[in-house]
Scaffold this motif. Structure first.
Motif, PDB file in Angstrom:
ATOM      1  N   HIS A 123       0.816  -1.216   0.000  1.00 44.96           N
ATOM      2  CA  HIS A 123       0.000   0.000   0.000  1.00 44.96           C
ATOM      3  C   HIS A 123       0.847   1.262   0.000  1.00 44.96           C
ATOM      4  CE1 HIS A 123      -3.974  -1.762   0.128  1.00 44.96           C
ATOM      5  NE2 HIS A 123      -3.523  -2.663   0.987  1.00 44.96           N
ATOM      6  N   GLU A 124       0.175   2.407  -0.082  1.00 46.43           N
ATOM      7  CA  GLU A 124       0.866   3.678  -0.301  1.00 46.43           C
ATOM      8  C   GLU A 124       1.788   4.068   0.858  1.00 46.43           C
ATOM      9  OE1 GLU A 124      -2.222   6.489  -0.968  1.00 46.43           O
ATOM     10  OE2 GLU A 124      -3.125   6.272   1.011  1.00 46.43           O
ATOM     11  N   SER A 125       1.444   3.699   2.081  1.00 46.56           N
ATOM     12  CA  SER A 125       2.333   3.949   3.226  1.00 46.56           C
ATOM     13  C   SER A 125       2.914   2.603   3.648  1.00 46.56           C
ATOM     14  CB  SER A 125       1.546   4.585   4.378  1.00 46.56           C
ATOM     15  OG  SER A 125       0.440   3.779   4.716  1.00 46.56           O
ATOM     16  N   ALA A 126       4.050   2.256   3.089  1.00 49.55           N
ATOM     17  CA  ALA A 126       4.568   0.895   3.225  1.00 49.55           C
ATOM     18  C   ALA A 126       5.913   0.845   3.948  1.00 49.55           C
ATOM     19  CB  ALA A 126       4.692   0.253   1.843  1.00 49.55           C
ATOM     20  N   GLN A 127       6.116   1.738   4.916  1.00 50.97           N
ATOM     21  CA  GLN A 127       7.388   1.730   5.635  1.00 50.97           C
ATOM     22  C   GLN A 127       7.609   0.410   6.387  1.00 50.97           C
ATOM     23  OE1 GLN A 127       5.052   4.037   5.859  1.00 50.97           O
ATOM     24  NE2 GLN A 127       5.897   6.081   5.472  1.00 50.97           N
ATOM     25  N   ASP A 128       6.498  -0.204   6.827  1.00 55.42           N
ATOM     26  CA  ASP A 128       6.607  -1.446   7.583  1.00 55.42           C
ATOM     27  C   ASP A 128       6.341  -2.683   6.731  1.00 55.42           C
ATOM     28  OD1 ASP A 128       3.988  -0.832   7.140  1.00 55.42           O
ATOM     29  OD2 ASP A 128       3.296  -1.259   9.165  1.00 55.42           O
ATOM     30  N   PHE A 129       6.431  -2.530   5.424  1.00 55.75           N
ATOM     31  CA  PHE A 129       6.157  -3.639   4.509  1.00 55.75           C
ATOM     32  C   PHE A 129       7.332  -4.610   4.505  1.00 55.75           C
ATOM     33  CE2 PHE A 129       6.014  -5.546   0.206  1.00 55.75           C
ATOM     34  CZ  PHE A 129       4.716  -6.047   0.220  1.00 55.75           C
ATOM     35  N   ILE A 130       7.123  -5.791   5.057  1.00 58.01           N
ATOM     36  CA  ILE A 130       8.222  -6.761   5.145  1.00 58.01           C
ATOM     37  C   ILE A 130       8.078  -7.901   4.147  1.00 58.01           C
ATOM     38  CG2 ILE A 130       8.531  -6.241   7.593  1.00 58.01           C
ATOM     39  CD1 ILE A 130       7.205  -8.947   8.173  1.00 58.01           C
ATOM     40  N   PHE A 131       6.953  -7.923   3.414  1.00 59.10           N
ATOM     41  CA  PHE A 131       6.752  -9.068   2.536  1.00 59.10           C
ATOM     42  C   PHE A 131       7.719  -9.097   1.358  1.00 59.10           C
ATOM     43  CE2 PHE A 131       4.763 -11.366  -0.985  1.00 59.10           C
ATOM     44  CZ  PHE A 131       4.688 -12.617  -0.391  1.00 59.10           C
ATOM     45  N   ALA A 132       8.260  -7.957   0.953  1.00 58.95           N
ATOM     46  CA  ALA A 132       9.230  -7.963  -0.156  1.00 58.95           C
ATOM     47  C   ALA A 132      10.402  -8.878   0.173  1.00 58.95           C
ATOM     48  CB  ALA A 132       9.717  -6.543  -0.426  1.00 58.95           C
ATOM     49  N   GLU A 133      10.867  -8.817   1.402  1.00 60.56           N
ATOM     50  CA  GLU A 133      11.954  -9.694   1.836  1.00 60.56           C
ATOM     51  C   GLU A 133      11.485 -11.139   1.932  1.00 60.56           C
ATOM     52  OE1 GLU A 133      14.743 -10.359   5.815  1.00 60.56           O
ATOM     53  OE2 GLU A 133      13.815  -8.404   5.448  1.00 60.56           O
ATOM     54  N   THR A 134      10.282 -11.330   2.440  1.00 63.58           N
ATOM     55  CA  THR A 134       9.721 -12.679   2.554  1.00 63.58           C
ATOM     56  C   THR A 134       9.571 -13.327   1.191  1.00 63.58           C
ATOM     57  OG1 THR A 134       8.506 -12.076   4.551  1.00 63.58           O
ATOM     58  CG2 THR A 134       7.726 -14.002   3.357  1.00 63.58           C
ATOM     59  N   PHE A 135       9.096 -12.548   0.224  1.00 67.86           N
ATOM     60  CA  PHE A 135       8.839 -13.096  -1.115  1.00 67.86           C
ATOM     61  C   PHE A 135      10.103 -13.696  -1.726  1.00 67.86           C
ATOM     62  CE2 PHE A 135       8.241 -12.712  -5.752  1.00 67.86           C
ATOM     63  CZ  PHE A 135       7.055 -13.438  -5.888  1.00 67.86           C
ATOM     64  N   GLU A 136      11.238 -13.048  -1.495  1.00 67.19           N
ATOM     65  CA  GLU A 136      12.505 -13.548  -2.042  1.00 67.19           C
ATOM     66  C   GLU A 136      12.908 -14.888  -1.439  1.00 67.19           C
ATOM     67  OE1 GLU A 136      13.989 -12.156  -4.618  1.00 67.19           O
ATOM     68  OE2 GLU A 136      12.328 -10.718  -4.595  1.00 67.19           O
ATOM     69  N   LYS A 137      12.369 -15.213  -0.270  1.00 67.20           N
ATOM     70  CA  LYS A 137      12.719 -16.464   0.410  1.00 67.20           C
ATOM     71  C   LYS A 137      11.775 -17.616   0.060  1.00 67.20           C
ATOM     72  CE  LYS A 137      14.479 -13.912   4.428  1.00 67.20           C
ATOM     73  NZ  LYS A 137      14.279 -13.650   5.877  1.00 67.20           N
ATOM     74  N   LEU A 138      10.682 -17.311  -0.632  1.00 69.26           N
ATOM     75  CA  LEU A 138       9.710 -18.344  -0.943  1.00 69.26           C
ATOM     76  C   LEU A 138      10.202 -19.274  -2.040  1.00 69.26           C
ATOM     77  CD1 LEU A 138       6.358 -16.305  -1.054  1.00 69.26           C
ATOM     78  CD2 LEU A 138       7.341 -17.542   0.886  1.00 69.26           C
ATOM     79  N   THR A 139       9.810 -20.535  -1.937  1.00 68.23           N
ATOM     80  CA  THR A 139      10.086 -21.489  -3.008  1.00 68.23           C
ATOM     81  C   THR A 139       9.125 -21.208  -4.159  1.00 68.23           C
ATOM     82  OG1 THR A 139       8.482 -23.108  -2.204  1.00 68.23           O
ATOM     83  CG2 THR A 139      10.729 -23.224  -1.290  1.00 68.23           C
ATOM     84  N   GLU A 140       9.377 -21.812  -5.301  1.00 65.71           N
ATOM     85  CA  GLU A 140       8.494 -21.601  -6.442  1.00 65.71           C
ATOM     86  C   GLU A 140       7.085 -22.100  -6.154  1.00 65.71           C
ATOM     87  OE1 GLU A 140       9.119 -19.791  -9.178  1.00 65.71           O
ATOM     88  OE2 GLU A 140      10.959 -19.333  -8.073  1.00 65.71           O
ATOM     89  N   SER A 141       6.962 -23.207  -5.453  1.00 63.05           N
ATOM     90  CA  SER A 141       5.638 -23.727  -5.121  1.00 63.05           C
ATOM     91  C   SER A 141       4.923 -22.802  -4.145  1.00 63.05           C
ATOM     92  CB  SER A 141       5.737 -25.135  -4.534  1.00 63.05           C
ATOM     93  OG  SER A 141       6.494 -25.131  -3.334  1.00 63.05           O
ATOM     94  N   GLN A 142       5.676 -22.177  -3.242  1.00 66.30           N
ATOM     95  CA  GLN A 142       5.074 -21.212  -2.321  1.00 66.30           C
ATOM     96  C   GLN A 142       4.636 -19.952  -3.061  1.00 66.30           C
ATOM     97  OE1 GLN A 142       8.343 -20.947   0.476  1.00 66.30           O
ATOM     98  NE2 GLN A 142       7.218 -22.110   2.038  1.00 66.30           N
ATOM     99  N   LYS A 143       5.473 -19.500  -4.005  1.00 64.23           N
ATOM    100  CA  LYS A 143       5.128 -18.307  -4.781  1.00 64.23           C
ATOM    101  C   LYS A 143       3.863 -18.526  -5.614  1.00 64.23           C
ATOM    102  CE  LYS A 143       9.770 -16.325  -5.126  1.00 64.23           C
ATOM    103  NZ  LYS A 143      10.906 -15.989  -6.025  1.00 64.23           N
ATOM    104  N   ALA A 144       3.593 -19.775  -5.962  1.00 63.19           N
ATOM    105  CA  ALA A 144       2.394 -20.071  -6.751  1.00 63.19           C
ATOM    106  C   ALA A 144       1.113 -19.781  -5.966  1.00 63.19           C
ATOM    107  CB  ALA A 144       2.416 -21.533  -7.191  1.00 63.19           C
ATOM    108  N   ARG A 145       1.222 -19.658  -4.658  1.00 66.25           N
ATOM    109  CA  ARG A 145       0.066 -19.335  -3.820  1.00 66.25           C
ATOM    110  C   ARG A 145      -0.162 -17.828  -3.701  1.00 66.25           C
ATOM    111  NH1 ARG A 145      -1.542 -23.508  -0.173  1.00 66.25           N
ATOM    112  NH2 ARG A 145      -0.169 -25.328  -0.216  1.00 66.25           N
TER     113      ARG A 145
END
Length: 251
Positions: A123-145
């Motif tokens: 969202h527009e105020s995303a200072q606490d957005f941590i999913f970008a880091e999480t996304f890089e750690k996901l497996t391909e099968s996890q990313k499919a979700r």
């Protein structure tokens, strides 16, 4: 099957308000200026009652664990996911989240509990957005979700006239059919049934699952009339609908 059609004449999605709070106040959301009428967390007894009634209806659609809330703020999310899978194994459990609390450990915990899909918006105020880091750690099968996008990619609406977003209303707009009430319902944290996810202030309540079975609520005459009116484009008859500019489920 065309837009608005349902082979079982039943809703296909249920938005369940498991908690009322959100950690964001985005300009395109009523949370920026208003508070939800119902506050707190859904009681487990209410959630179990909803699952029981959906089971009676042989519901096999999708459960969304939000209304205007951030579901990861609910301490009951994992337990509710598990209860859903036990009671309704053929449904899909879908998490809509702003990603502020979605660590890898939390993602994996939610999947184990029964989450099938994640819609994550930065969202527009995303200072606490941590999913970008999480996304890089996901497996391909996890990313499919995961469906992962920026707030600029959202389908904006004016939320029944509460925010200034979405398309400009014109003279032909009021007669356009809307199929949202025919395809989904909202169940608030206190068990009230709403016709549409745009109804922030609960103007169109149709009943409460603690007082009447969802089957009875869905099939009552005023609810059927409401759905029929919206399918026929009679939006001006209802306060929220006549000022709403959501075109996503319109013909």
């Amino acid at each position: 099957m065309g837009i608005g059609e349902n082979v079982n004449n039943l809703f296909m999605t249920v938005e369940v308000e498991i908690n009322s709070s959100c950690n964001k106040a985005c300009s395109y959301c009523p949370n920026a200026d208003f508070k939800r009428i119902e506050q707190g967390h859904m009681e487990e007894s209410v959630f179990r009652l909803l699952l029981s009634q959906l089971s009676d209806l042989n519901f096999m659609g999708a459960l969304h664990y939000h209304f205007y809330n951030e579901p990861l703020l609910s301490p009951q999310l994992e337990s509710f996911l598990s209860l859903s899978k036990e009671a309704l194994p053929k449904t899909k459990s879908i998490i809509f989240t702003n990603g502020s609390y979605l660590t890898l450990a939390k993602f994996e915990s939610l999947v184990r509990a029964g989450a099938d899909k994640f819609y994550i918006t930065k969202h527009e105020s995303a200072q606490d957005f941590i999913f970008a880091e999480t996304f890089e750690k996901l497996t391909e099968s996890q990313k499919a979700r995961v469906v992962y996008h920026q707030y600029t990619e959202l389908h904006y609406t004016n939320r029944g006239g509460l925010v200034e977003k979405g398309p400009t209303l014109n003279e032909n707009y009021s007669s356009r059919p809307c199929y949202i009430p025919a395809t989904g319902i909202v169940v608030t944290l206190k068990g009230n049934v709403l016709t549409c996810y745009e109804d922030f202030f609960q103007k169109n309540e149709m009943g409460n699952i603690k007082e009447r079975h969802l089957r009875e609520i869905w099939n009552q005459e005023n609810y059927k009339q409401f759905r029929d009116d919206l399918k026929k484009g009679k939006r001006v008859l209802y306060e929220v609908c006549k000022t709403c500019n959501n075109t996503k489920f319109m013909a």
